[in-house]
Design a protein around this motif. Sequence first.
Motif, PDB file in Angstrom:
ATOM      1  N   ARG A  48       0.835  -1.204   0.000  1.00 21.34           N
ATOM      2  CA  ARG A  48       0.000   0.000   0.000  1.00 21.34           C
ATOM      3  C   ARG A  48       0.873   1.258   0.000  1.00 21.34           C
ATOM      4  NH1 ARG A  48      -3.307  -0.715   4.384  1.00 21.34           N
ATOM      5  NH2 ARG A  48      -1.663   0.348   5.520  1.00 21.34           N
ATOM      6  N   LEU A  77       0.177   0.214 -10.145  1.00 18.48           N
ATOM      7  CA  LEU A  77      -0.037  -1.228 -10.282  1.00 18.48           C
ATOM      8  C   LEU A  77       1.157  -1.896 -10.948  1.00 18.48           C
ATOM      9  CD1 LEU A  77      -3.792  -1.237 -11.289  1.00 18.48           C
ATOM     10  CD2 LEU A  77      -2.783  -1.533  -9.023  1.00 18.48           C
ATOM     11  N   GLU A 132      -9.341 -10.991   1.492  1.00 17.72           N
ATOM     12  CA  GLU A 132      -8.621 -10.410   0.348  1.00 17.72           C
ATOM     13  C   GLU A 132      -9.439  -9.269  -0.274  1.00 17.72           C
ATOM     14  OE1 GLU A 132      -5.545 -11.237  -0.937  1.00 17.72           O
ATOM     15  OE2 GLU A 132      -5.680 -11.517  -3.112  1.00 17.72           O
ATOM     16  N   LEU A 147      -8.205  -5.458  -0.591  1.00 20.59           N
ATOM     17  CA  LEU A 147      -8.114  -4.776  -1.884  1.00 20.59           C
ATOM     18  C   LEU A 147      -8.997  -3.522  -1.895  1.00 20.59           C
ATOM     19  CD1 LEU A 147      -7.938  -7.782  -4.383  1.00 20.59           C
ATOM     20  CD2 LEU A 147      -6.100  -6.192  -3.774  1.00 20.59           C
ATOM     21  N   MET A 163      -7.028  -0.990  -0.243  1.00 26.53           N
ATOM     22  CA  MET A 163      -6.001  -0.508  -1.182  1.00 26.53           C
ATOM     23  C   MET A 163      -6.615   0.531  -2.122  1.00 26.53           C
ATOM     24  SD  MET A 163      -2.771  -1.458  -1.914  1.00 26.53           S
ATOM     25  CE  MET A 163      -2.552  -3.231  -1.748  1.00 26.53           C
ATOM     26  N   ALA A 164      -7.811   0.253  -2.625  1.00 28.37           N
ATOM     27  CA  ALA A 164      -8.494   1.202  -3.518  1.00 28.37           C
ATOM     28  C   ALA A 164      -8.744   2.524  -2.791  1.00 28.37           C
ATOM     29  CB  ALA A 164      -9.811   0.609  -4.028  1.00 28.37           C
ATOM     30  N   ALA A 203      -9.407   4.485  -9.008  1.00 27.52           N
ATOM     31  CA  ALA A 203      -8.753   3.551  -8.086  1.00 27.52           C
ATOM     32  C   ALA A 203      -9.424   2.179  -8.140  1.00 27.52           C
ATOM     33  CB  ALA A 203      -8.792   4.108  -6.665  1.00 27.52           C
ATOM     34  N   GLU A 204     -10.748   2.164  -8.109  1.00 32.79           N
ATOM     35  CA  GLU A 204     -11.445   0.867  -8.088  1.00 32.79           C
ATOM     36  C   GLU A 204     -11.344   0.160  -9.437  1.00 32.79           C
ATOM     37  OE1 GLU A 204     -15.114   0.630  -6.067  1.00 32.79           O
ATOM     38  OE2 GLU A 204     -14.479   2.013  -4.508  1.00 32.79           O
ATOM     39  N   ILE A 223      -8.061  -1.553  -9.424  1.00 30.44           N
ATOM     40  CA  ILE A 223      -8.055  -2.817  -8.671  1.00 30.44           C
ATOM     41  C   ILE A 223      -8.689  -3.944  -9.502  1.00 30.44           C
ATOM     42  CG2 ILE A 223      -9.052  -3.986  -6.653  1.00 30.44           C
ATOM     43  CD1 ILE A 223      -6.652  -2.299  -5.897  1.00 30.44           C
ATOM     44  N   TYR A 262      -6.201  -4.974 -12.012  1.00 29.03           N
ATOM     45  CA  TYR A 262      -5.162  -5.724 -11.321  1.00 29.03           C
ATOM     46  C   TYR A 262      -5.596  -7.165 -11.053  1.00 29.03           C
ATOM     47  CZ  TYR A 262      -1.947  -7.374  -7.858  1.00 29.03           C
ATOM     48  OH  TYR A 262      -1.032  -8.143  -7.202  1.00 29.03           O
ATOM     49  N   ARG A 263      -6.816  -7.327 -10.539  1.00 28.28           N
ATOM     50  CA  ARG A 263      -7.292  -8.671 -10.192  1.00 28.28           C
ATOM     51  C   ARG A 263      -7.397  -9.560 -11.423  1.00 28.28           C
ATOM     52  NH1 ARG A 263     -12.573  -8.699  -6.936  1.00 28.28           N
ATOM     53  NH2 ARG A 263     -12.038 -10.896  -6.927  1.00 28.28           N
TER      54      ARG A 263
END
Lengths: 207, 207
Positions: B74, B98, B129, B133, B136-137, B158-159, B162, B165-166
């Motif tokens: 983070r 990222l 998790e 996450l 983190m967002a 931001a979201e 994520i 990223y996922r």
Amino acid sequence: MSVTVVTYDRVMGRWEPNARGRLAQAALALYAAQGFEQTTAAEIARAAGLTERSFFRHFPDKREVLFYGMDSVRDLVVQTIADAASPAGPLEAVAEALAAVGGLLLKTPEIARQRAGVVSANAELRERELVKLAEMATAMAAALRERGVPELVASLAAETGIVVYRVAFARWIAEPGRADLPEILVQTMAELKDMLAGRLASSPALP
Amino acid sequence: MSVTVVTYDRVMGRWEPNARGRLAQAALALYAAQGFEQTTAAEIARAAGLTERSFFRHFPDKREVLFYGMDSVRDLVVQTIADAASPAGPLEAVAEALAAVGGLLLKTPEIARQRAGVVSANAELRERELVKLAEMATAMAAALRERGVPELVASLAAETGIVVYRVAFARWIAEPGRADLPEILVQTMAELKDMLAGRLASSPALP
């Protein structure tokens, strides 16, 4: 994303929610008035004219009452994706499904707003909401795969849809009267498109 | 997103993880070998050459060990956003962050893969998790707001980051050797862009 199901009682000539619906309504009213932590299942049952035992026949715990209606929202979303016109891209099908949810919430906007306030005030509820929305994304991705969309493309479309939904919903809550939820959903999707287009061309500069 | 911190022991002339790192390594190895549910904190401590009591001095529970390193991830993400070149758009700053995480995971790809396998096999861990996450967002959105990005635009960027990223991470896990994580992140972001562009123009048709 709370939906209160009411059944019309022809004899009484008025809207008479069923037991689950009565419990959900009573719980939301109590949570909003006195806080989630401060409310017991027994109080909710009493307010709904039922026993505590019947509360636990309908809901496993105090949190789950707030997610009453999520199952029918998920069914609506999955059905809308399945029924989307066949030239629709995956994200377009997801957007149609979210518009349908937006339309549903607009039938009882005050309940949706009140519920959002209760959930956002409690970490445990926010966590449960995250899990439910992740399940919703999984169901949407499965519906897209049914239409032949490859697995990870389906996940990308479904999860992006949930992000757009969450941001649009937050906007709708933050600015009552600005626009209706389905319209804000379309605006938010367009904004994300611009942001992504900007990323690979001339980005809207940060200050 | 697991990162094992090791400290160099000059006397022994070898890499000697610190107590937290030793516990995290031992936990991951045991969870992968015999399952998360089947492993006790006492076993983890024993494998790390420590007492059960010292396990609980370092971690509040068995789940949290798997999120060791998330704090430094983070910090890395927030710092990368803060340092992004000033003409960068919000999503571009997020993409840089990222890519930095992707680069970090590539230092210990086997640990990242093993950890992902353990998390995906357990509902409780998948839930934790999700929460991590989401945090983190939230941290990324706050870093964007610091740069003057409006609140909901920051959340959207931001979201979405994520989500990308996922999906990219899942691709990386599913197809070992196909490409490195930072490259898959770029591809996935481009794919989302195409999908959104398609939505408002000629969509890639569903079958």
